[in-house]
Design a protein around this motif. Structure first.
Motif, mmCIF file in Angstrom:
data_model
loop_
_atom_site.group_PDB
_atom_site.id
_atom_site.type_symbol
_atom_site.label_atom_id
_atom_site.label_comp_id
_atom_site.label_asym_id
_atom_site.label_seq_id
_atom_site.Cartn_x
_atom_site.Cartn_y
_atom_site.Cartn_z
ATOM 1 N N ILE A 86 0.842 -1.206 0.000
ATOM 2 C CA ILE A 86 0.000 0.000 0.000
ATOM 3 C C ILE A 86 0.874 1.252 0.000
ATOM 4 C CG2 ILE A 86 -1.601 1.356 1.418
ATOM 5 C CD1 ILE A 86 -2.864 -1.372 2.229
ATOM 6 N N LEU A 87 1.925 1.255 0.795
ATOM 7 C CA LEU A 87 2.835 2.404 0.817
ATOM 8 C C LEU A 87 3.520 2.593 -0.535
ATOM 9 C CD1 LEU A 87 4.483 2.023 4.335
ATOM 10 C CD2 LEU A 87 2.933 3.835 3.582
ATOM 11 N N ALA A 90 1.089 4.097 -2.986
ATOM 12 C CA ALA A 90 0.867 5.513 -2.690
ATOM 13 C C ALA A 90 2.050 6.362 -3.162
ATOM 14 C CB ALA A 90 0.639 5.712 -1.193
ATOM 15 N N ARG A 93 2.028 6.565 -6.940
ATOM 16 C CA ARG A 93 0.973 7.496 -7.389
ATOM 17 C C ARG A 93 1.432 8.947 -7.234
ATOM 18 N NH1 ARG A 93 -2.690 10.077 -9.643
ATOM 19 N NH2 ARG A 93 -4.869 9.933 -9.125
ATOM 20 N N LEU A 94 2.111 9.246 -6.127
ATOM 21 C CA LEU A 94 2.613 10.610 -5.910
ATOM 22 C C LEU A 94 3.735 10.959 -6.874
ATOM 23 C CD1 LEU A 94 2.659 10.794 -2.019
ATOM 24 C CD2 LEU A 94 1.159 12.049 -3.560
#
Length: 148
Positions: A86-87, A90, A93-94
Motif C-alpha cells: 500500500i505504501l 501511494a 501514485r505521488l
C-alpha cells in the motif's frame, strides 16, 4: 515487521516503476530489474525476517513442513506485506502523477459497437459535456474502425 514492510515496499515500487509506466513500455530489462530487487532484499532482509515479501510465500514453510518461523509469527507476513504494498502504491501514485492525468475531466464516455461489417467492428464514442447526459448535447463524436 519493519523488514517485511521495507522489502515488500521496495519490490512493489520497483515492479510498478519498470513494468507499468507508459514511457518504459516494451522495455526488455524489467525482468532483470525485478529479479535484482528480489535478490538484494532476500540477501539483506531474508536472514532477519525470512524474506517472504508476499503473505502466501510466508505460509509455504507451514505447508511443506520446513517452517522456521513459529505459527504465532505468521501475522508479520499478513500485516507487513500488505502495508508495504500500500505504501509503495501511494508513493508510486505521488511520484508518477502524470501517468494518471487525463484531459477528459468532467466528461463521460460510452462505447457502442455495431457488427455491420464481417471483419471489422465500428465503435462510436459519444462525449457528453460536463458529464451531463440529460442535456443531450454531444461535444464530440468520433468513429474508429479497428481490425478484429
Amino acid at each position: 515487521i519493519l523488514g517485511e514492510v521495507l522489502g515488500t515496499f521496495l519490490l512493489v515500487y520497483v515492479v510498478l516503476n519498470v513494468a507499468t509506466i507508459k514511457m518504459l513500455a516494451g522495455n526488455s530489462y524489467f525482468g532483470l530489474t525485478i529479479g535484482m530487487a528480489v535478490t538484494s532484499m532476500a540477501f539483506a532482509i531474508g536472514p532477519i525476517t525470512g524474506g517472504a515479501f508476499n503473505p502466501a510465500v510466508g505460509l509455504i514453510g507451514l505447508f511443506t513442513g520446513g517452517a522456521r518461523v513459529p505459527i504465532t509469527s505468521i501475522w508479520v507476513y499478513w500485516v507487513g506485506c500488505p502495508l508495504g504494498a500500500i505504501l509503495a502504491a501511494a508513493f508510486f501514485r505521488l511520484q508518477n502523477f502524470t501517468e494518471f492525468h487525463t484531459d477528459h475531466k468532467g466528461q463521460k464516455f460510452t462505447l457502442h459497437a455495431s457488427h455491420d461489417q464481417p471483419h471489422k467492428q465500428r465503435f462510436m464514442k459519444h462525449a457528453h459535456v460536463n458529464g451531463d447526459s440529460s442535456s443531450g448535447s454531444k461535444a464530440e463524436v468520433a468513429e474508429v474502425t479497428a481490425e478484429v
